[in-house]
Design an enzyme around this catalytic site. Structure first.
Site, mmCIF file in Angstrom:
data_model
loop_
_atom_site.group_PDB
_atom_site.id
_atom_site.type_symbol
_atom_site.label_atom_id
_atom_site.label_comp_id
_atom_site.label_asym_id
_atom_site.label_seq_id
_atom_site.Cartn_x
_atom_site.Cartn_y
_atom_site.Cartn_z
ATOM 1 N N LYS A 1 -19.453 -25.222 12.980
ATOM 2 C CA LYS A 1 -18.112 -24.680 13.215
ATOM 3 C C LYS A 1 -17.353 -24.655 11.897
ATOM 4 C CE LYS A 1 -14.114 -25.295 16.316
ATOM 5 N NZ LYS A 1 -13.540 -26.079 17.426
ATOM 6 N N SER B 1 -12.089 -23.557 21.581
ATOM 7 C CA SER B 1 -12.017 -22.892 20.308
ATOM 8 C C SER B 1 -13.373 -22.768 19.613
ATOM 9 C CB SER B 1 -11.056 -23.651 19.385
ATOM 10 O OG SER B 1 -11.562 -24.954 19.097
ATOM 11 N N SER C 1 -12.521 -27.836 23.788
ATOM 12 C CA SER C 1 -13.125 -26.793 22.944
ATOM 13 C C SER C 1 -14.626 -26.866 22.733
ATOM 14 C CB SER C 1 -12.453 -26.770 21.579
ATOM 15 O OG SER C 1 -11.246 -26.076 21.679
HETATM 16 N N1 GLN Z 1 -7.610 -24.875 24.434
HETATM 17 C C1 GLN Z 1 -6.952 -26.057 23.991
HETATM 18 C C2 GLN Z 1 -5.890 -25.687 22.995
HETATM 19 O O1 GLN Z 1 -5.660 -24.550 22.842
HETATM 20 C C3 GLN Z 1 -7.946 -27.013 23.398
HETATM 21 C C4 GLN Z 1 -8.424 -26.598 22.067
HETATM 22 C C5 GLN Z 1 -9.396 -27.565 21.479
HETATM 23 O O2 GLN Z 1 -10.013 -28.373 22.181
HETATM 24 N N2 GLN Z 1 -9.518 -27.509 20.164
HETATM 25 O O3 GLN Z 1 -5.287 -26.484 22.368
#
Ligand code: GLN
Length: 484
Positions: A76, A151, A175
């Site tokens: 990532k 994400s 995410s």
């Molecule tokens: N979807 C969640 C957010 O927008 C979690 C994102 C994540 O786990 N990095 O913050």
């Protein structure tokens, strides 16, 4: 070769059925062929990959190899990678070439893994659909009109399409698990503190945790073996010994007590997702597990609590991107204030700005007690719910997400609806627990993820429970049509 798990690839490398260089070329070619469709990579590191593959082959030749030596991996783009662009999905860091390696990168380099490239992601990991990336949305390989989740959407799509055999992700509110569910792969978010956060660009420091996105629980175990452990450079990493996560995969789960939280099966859960999850639970019953109804009474407070805590921490973490020290700087600033304003104004996208504004607001004097402090108190109640539940059960199961993959653009104008994609995953981060998502069938040809939640530092138990299911089902072996 591309449809083999890393456990199988590792055996092939060891038996010299193929070299790491041959293996790496297969994935580099697949990435070149398919990535224009998927947009799962921000950077492909072909030359570095081939160089690392040749070094891995030498290690294998010399007998100085680990089970991961020579296996390609996609990282990532949130992990600082020395000499490689590390953008975090943002224009702000579009020109950032990290001068050092994150601990996770260092650990995986040390095992001899081969870096295929850096994967696309929501900007600064803020999102549930991979649509907030400066580099454009990632497409879900099961249906190119739909999102892969976020994400860590690039990592999930790459593994689902077998453009990479395994990848890393990070999970602040879902995410790893949510994109794993939407792309039909296996994702594990470890207990907070299990994996070092050093060099992992911070979003919300009390919630962020890195983990594997893999084809199977066995593969996730192999990668976690290399990722987990204490790091003196991360004060929140734990000194607890790291077990061999592969060693317990085959333990019998007869008599396992599975908690079923009623709050995870209420309004908003798609009927197709629900029936796939019920089937998966029946499979566990066949394996000798017992289903026990439990309650997590504060579940409905997890999304609002998270959207106070996470923006608060992000507003603090992202203050370092000021146009002076890192990344993007505006042209011809008139003075210091203009430099800050225009660098941040142009460098950050709308979702990141929204979070910074919310975070600054909830931390400001006069509002701190009403929002931030209160959120921290509710966070404690959410942890207590899990503590009570784990007095009665070994693991908790339910859906990872309320729906399958949604269409690109469907939720971008409505942040609240987008935030609700993580309604079943967020509480796990607030409590700091480990959680997994494993493929558990399809609804209207789109993958459904089963979520497994464990007690603190019980990653080995989760992996064991997931592996036993995967020995008896083949959902994790399904590859989307055009990528077979
Ligand atoms: N979807 C969640 C957010 O927008 C979690 C994102 C994540 O786990 N990095 O913050």
């Amino acid at each position: 070769m591309h449809n083999k798990t890393i456990a199988e690839l590792s055996a092939g490398l060891k038996d010299k059925q193929f070299s790491s260089e041959e293996l790496t070329r297969v994935f580099v070619e697949r990435a070149k062929q398919f990535d224009p469709k998927l947009n799962s990579f921000i950077t492909l590191t072909e030359d570095l990959a081939l160089e690392q593959a040749r070094q891995a082959d030498q290690r294998i030749q010399a007998g100085d190899n680990t089970p991961l030596t020579g296996i390609p991996i996609a990282q990532k783009d949130i992990f600082c990678t020395k000499g490689v662009k590390t953008s975090c999905g943002s224009k702000m860091l579009d020109n950032f070439y990290s001068p050092y390696d994150a601990t996770v990168i260092e650990q995986l380099n040390n095992t001899g893994m081969v870096l295929l490239g850096k994967t696309n992601m929501d900007e600064f990991a803020m999102g549930s659909s991979n649509e907030t990336s400066f580099y454009g949305p990632v497409k879900n390989p099961w249906d190119l009109n739909t999102v892969p989740g976020g994400s860590s959407g690039g990592s999930a799509a790459a593994v689902a399409a077998r453009v990479a055999p395994i990848a890393t992700g990070t999970d602040t509110g879902g995410s790893i698990r949510q994109p794993a569910a939407l792309c039909g792969i296996t994702g594990l978010k470890p207990t907070y503190g299990r994996v070092s956060r050093y060099g992992m660009i911070a979003f919300a420091s009390s919630l962020d945790q890195a983990g594997p996105l893999a084809q199977s629980a066995e593969d996730a175990a192999m990668l976690l073996n290399a990722m987990a452990g204490f790091d003196t450079r991360d004060s929140t990493s734990t000194e607890l010994a790291v077990p061999d996560y592969q060693a317990t995969l085959n333990e019998n789960i007869n008599g396992l007590k599975i908690g079923i939280p009623k709050e995870y099966f209420g309004d908003g859960l798609d009927a197709g997702v629900q029936s796939a999850i019920e089937e998966a639970l029946k499979e566990y019953e066949k394996l000798g597990a017992q289903l026990i109804d439990i309650e997590l009474p504060n579940s409905s407070l997890s999304v609002p609590t998270y959207y106070v805590v996470a923006p608060a921490e992000c507003s603090s973490n992202l203050s370092r991107f000021d146009g002076v020290r890192f990344g993007y700087r505006c042209e011809n600033p008139l003075n210091l204030e203009d430099l800050y304003k225009r660098s941040r104004g142009d460098g950050f996208g709308p979702e990141v700005k929204r979070r910074i504004m919310i975070g600054t607001y909830v931390l400001s004097s006069g509002y701190y007690d009403a929002y931030y402090l209160k959120a921290q108190r509710i966070r404690r109640l959410i942890s207590e719910d899990f503590k009570e539940a784990f007095k009665k059960v070994d693991v908790i199961m339910g859906p990872t997400t309320p729906t399958t993959a949604f269409n690109i653009g469907e939720k971008t104008n409505d942040p609240i609806t987008m935030y609700l994609s993580d309604v079943y995953t967020i509480a796990v981060n607030l409590a700091g627990l480990p959680g997994m998502s494993i493929p558990a069938g399809f609804s209207e040809n789109k993958p459904v993820g089963l979520q497994l939640i464990g007690n603190y530092f019980e990653e080995a138990k989760l992996l064991n429970v997931a592996h036993q299911y995967q020995l008896n089902t083949d959902w994790h072996r399904q590859i989307p049509g055009e990528f077979k």
